[in-house]
Scaffold this motif. Sequence first.
Motif, PDB file in Angstrom:
ATOM      1  N   MET A 150      -3.903  -0.041-103.808  1.00 35.79           N
ATOM      2  CA  MET A 150      -4.835  -0.247-102.715  1.00 35.79           C
ATOM      3  C   MET A 150      -6.053  -1.010-103.225  1.00 35.79           C
ATOM      4  N   ILE A 151      -6.399  -2.072-102.537  1.00 41.05           N
ATOM      5  CA  ILE A 151      -7.565  -2.877-102.891  1.00 41.05           C
ATOM      6  C   ILE A 151      -8.704  -2.489-101.970  1.00 41.05           C
ATOM      7  N   GLU A 152      -9.786  -1.998-102.526  1.00 47.95           N
ATOM      8  CA  GLU A 152     -10.925  -1.579-101.705  1.00 47.95           C
ATOM      9  C   GLU A 152     -11.737  -2.800-101.284  1.00 47.95           C
ATOM     10  N   LEU A 153     -11.701  -3.095 -99.994  1.00 52.25           N
ATOM     11  CA  LEU A 153     -12.415  -4.249 -99.455  1.00 52.25           C
ATOM     12  C   LEU A 153     -13.505  -3.796 -98.501  1.00 52.25           C
ATOM     13  N   THR A 154     -14.542  -4.597 -98.404  1.00 52.27           N
ATOM     14  CA  THR A 154     -15.550  -4.369 -97.375  1.00 52.27           C
ATOM     15  C   THR A 154     -14.956  -4.770 -96.027  1.00 52.27           C
ATOM     16  N   PRO A 155     -15.517  -4.314 -94.922  1.00 51.78           N
ATOM     17  CA  PRO A 155     -14.994  -4.727 -93.612  1.00 51.78           C
ATOM     18  C   PRO A 155     -14.939  -6.247 -93.444  1.00 51.78           C
ATOM     19  N   GLN A 156     -15.931  -6.960 -93.969  1.00 59.99           N
ATOM     20  CA  GLN A 156     -15.929  -8.409 -93.820  1.00 59.99           C
ATOM     21  C   GLN A 156     -14.867  -9.070 -94.695  1.00 59.99           C
ATOM     22  N   GLU A 157     -14.670  -8.540 -95.893  1.00 61.13           N
ATOM     23  CA  GLU A 157     -13.608  -9.065 -96.759  1.00 61.13           C
ATOM     24  C   GLU A 157     -12.243  -8.835 -96.122  1.00 61.13           C
ATOM     25  N   TYR A 158     -12.067  -7.664 -95.521  1.00 65.13           N
ATOM     26  CA  TYR A 158     -10.799  -7.368 -94.843  1.00 65.13           C
ATOM     27  C   TYR A 158     -10.554  -8.362 -93.705  1.00 65.13           C
ATOM     28  N   SER A 159     -11.571  -8.611 -92.892  1.00 65.58           N
ATOM     29  CA  SER A 159     -11.421  -9.537 -91.773  1.00 65.58           C
ATOM     30  C   SER A 159     -11.070 -10.939 -92.249  1.00 65.58           C
ATOM     31  N   LEU A 160     -11.699 -11.379 -93.336  1.00 63.92           N
ATOM     32  CA  LEU A 160     -11.425 -12.710 -93.873  1.00 63.92           C
ATOM     33  C   LEU A 160      -9.989 -12.796 -94.375  1.00 63.92           C
ATOM     34  N   LEU A 161      -9.533 -11.785 -95.104  1.00 63.85           N
ATOM     35  CA  LEU A 161      -8.160 -11.793 -95.602  1.00 63.85           C
ATOM     36  C   LEU A 161      -7.162 -11.744 -94.455  1.00 63.85           C
ATOM     37  N   TYR A 162      -7.457 -10.952 -93.431  1.00 63.28           N
ATOM     38  CA  TYR A 162      -6.572 -10.829 -92.270  1.00 63.28           C
ATOM     39  C   TYR A 162      -6.388 -12.181 -91.579  1.00 63.28           C
ATOM     40  N   VAL A 163      -7.473 -12.903 -91.375  1.00 65.37           N
ATOM     41  CA  VAL A 163      -7.391 -14.204 -90.714  1.00 65.37           C
ATOM     42  C   VAL A 163      -6.609 -15.202 -91.562  1.00 65.37           C
ATOM     43  N   LEU A 164      -6.840 -15.198 -92.867  1.00 63.70           N
ATOM     44  CA  LEU A 164      -6.082 -16.079 -93.753  1.00 63.70           C
ATOM     45  C   LEU A 164      -4.588 -15.748 -93.704  1.00 63.70           C
ATOM     46  N   ALA A 165      -4.262 -14.458 -93.699  1.00 58.55           N
ATOM     47  CA  ALA A 165      -2.860 -14.048 -93.665  1.00 58.55           C
ATOM     48  C   ALA A 165      -2.196 -14.439 -92.356  1.00 58.55           C
ATOM     49  N   GLN A 166      -2.931 -14.332 -91.256  1.00 55.12           N
ATOM     50  CA  GLN A 166      -2.377 -14.661 -89.940  1.00 55.12           C
ATOM     51  C   GLN A 166      -2.015 -16.130 -89.817  1.00 55.12           C
ATOM     52  N   ASN A 167      -2.575 -16.968 -90.680  1.00 52.96           N
ATOM     53  CA  ASN A 167      -2.318 -18.410 -90.556  1.00 52.96           C
ATOM     54  C   ASN A 167      -1.091 -18.863 -91.347  1.00 52.96           C
ATOM     55  N   ASP A 168      -0.367 -17.901 -91.906  1.00 55.71           N
ATOM     56  CA  ASP A 168       0.943 -18.177 -92.530  1.00 55.71           C
ATOM     57  C   ASP A 168       0.920 -19.285 -93.576  1.00 55.71           C
ATOM     58  N   LEU A 197     -14.955 -15.663-103.186  1.00 55.67           N
ATOM     59  CA  LEU A 197     -15.152 -15.327-104.595  1.00 55.67           C
ATOM     60  C   LEU A 197     -14.996 -13.828-104.815  1.00 55.67           C
ATOM     61  N   SER A 198     -15.548 -13.042-103.900  1.00 56.77           N
ATOM     62  CA  SER A 198     -15.441 -11.589-104.013  1.00 56.77           C
ATOM     63  C   SER A 198     -13.988 -11.136-103.863  1.00 56.77           C
ATOM     64  N   LEU A 199     -13.268 -11.726-102.903  1.00 57.78           N
ATOM     65  CA  LEU A 199     -11.846 -11.391-102.724  1.00 57.78           C
ATOM     66  C   LEU A 199     -11.038 -11.736-103.972  1.00 57.78           C
ATOM     67  N   ARG A 200     -11.324 -12.884-104.548  1.00 63.41           N
ATOM     68  CA  ARG A 200     -10.588 -13.304-105.745  1.00 63.41           C
ATOM     69  C   ARG A 200     -10.816 -12.339-106.903  1.00 63.41           C
ATOM     70  N   LYS A 201     -12.027 -11.852-107.057  1.00 67.85           N
ATOM     71  CA  LYS A 201     -12.321 -10.918-108.137  1.00 67.85           C
ATOM     72  C   LYS A 201     -11.521  -9.626-107.978  1.00 67.85           C
ATOM     73  N   LYS A 202     -11.238  -9.252-106.747  1.00 61.73           N
ATOM     74  CA  LYS A 202     -10.519  -8.005-106.499  1.00 61.73           C
ATOM     75  C   LYS A 202      -9.002  -8.178-106.462  1.00 61.73           C
ATOM     76  N   MET A 203      -8.531  -9.423-106.179  1.00 57.81           N
ATOM     77  CA  MET A 203      -7.101  -9.598-105.925  1.00 57.81           C
ATOM     78  C   MET A 203      -6.387 -10.540-106.887  1.00 57.81           C
ATOM     79  N   GLU A 204      -7.108 -11.409-107.569  1.00 57.58           N
ATOM     80  CA  GLU A 204      -6.468 -12.377-108.454  1.00 57.58           C
ATOM     81  C   GLU A 204      -6.355 -11.840-109.876  1.00 57.58           C
TER      82      GLU A 204
END
Length: 251
Positions: A150-168, A197-204
């Motif tokens: 489980m990757i602990e994301l802030t609500p805004q980080e989650y929303s950003l990742l969700y939108v990126l994922a939705q674009n296939d 940058l914050s997402l990359r630090k947590k997921m890359e």
Amino acid sequence: MGYAYISIIEGNPHLRSLLGWHLQHVGYSVCQSADFHHAREVFYTTQPSLVVIDAELPGGNSLEFCQWLLQQRQSLILMLSARNTESDIVRGLRAGADDYLTKPFGMQEFLARAEALMRRTRNVAPPTSLDYGDLKIDLVQRRVYLQGQMIELTPQEYSLLYVLAQNDGEPLSRSELLRRAWPDYIDNPRTIDTHVLSLRKKMETDPRQPSLIQTVRNIGYRLNLDVLKPEPSWYPSVNGQLPPIQAKTGS
């Protein structure tokens, strides 16, 4: 019924307005678009249960848009078309349309078909997660799992990742990401860079050489789905339950 959204994508402004008026009159919430670009933006904000598509919309391919809608696993599709040959109807249905109505049509028939499709949506549970192999986005708990952690994301980080994922895997500009992922209007596209940058630090594995969240030069960012394994060994096979894991926070 007022919260059941129907999206109308129709190039004829008179017909678009007429369809919207009749649907609103029987109790549906309606959003209208004259082109597919606007329709995509509307889709992310309203999550419509039914999408009514003009098959001959100028400047766009309705069959491709139907296929895109199918990937979202969200909406049923009613296609409107002046083409009434068997091959045209079959092509539309195979592209993803749940029903096909030929023009000209009576308004009562249109409403009956729309209402029949809406009855079907009440019996279909909305998706509870987005699964991309190693990456799972839990839409109910708003949690993200990568390779079983489980990757602990802030609500805004989650929303950003969700939108990126939705674009296939397709790139999105910074301005598009701001419109879709931010709840309030922000006129600073560089805000995206900070959150990426914050997402990359947590997921890359190596944030300095990202392989999952990629920069697309002169455009913006994309989620590289090709690096995700299609069938992760950690994914639960019984009762759909996720295994107990330790949270990964990163910094």
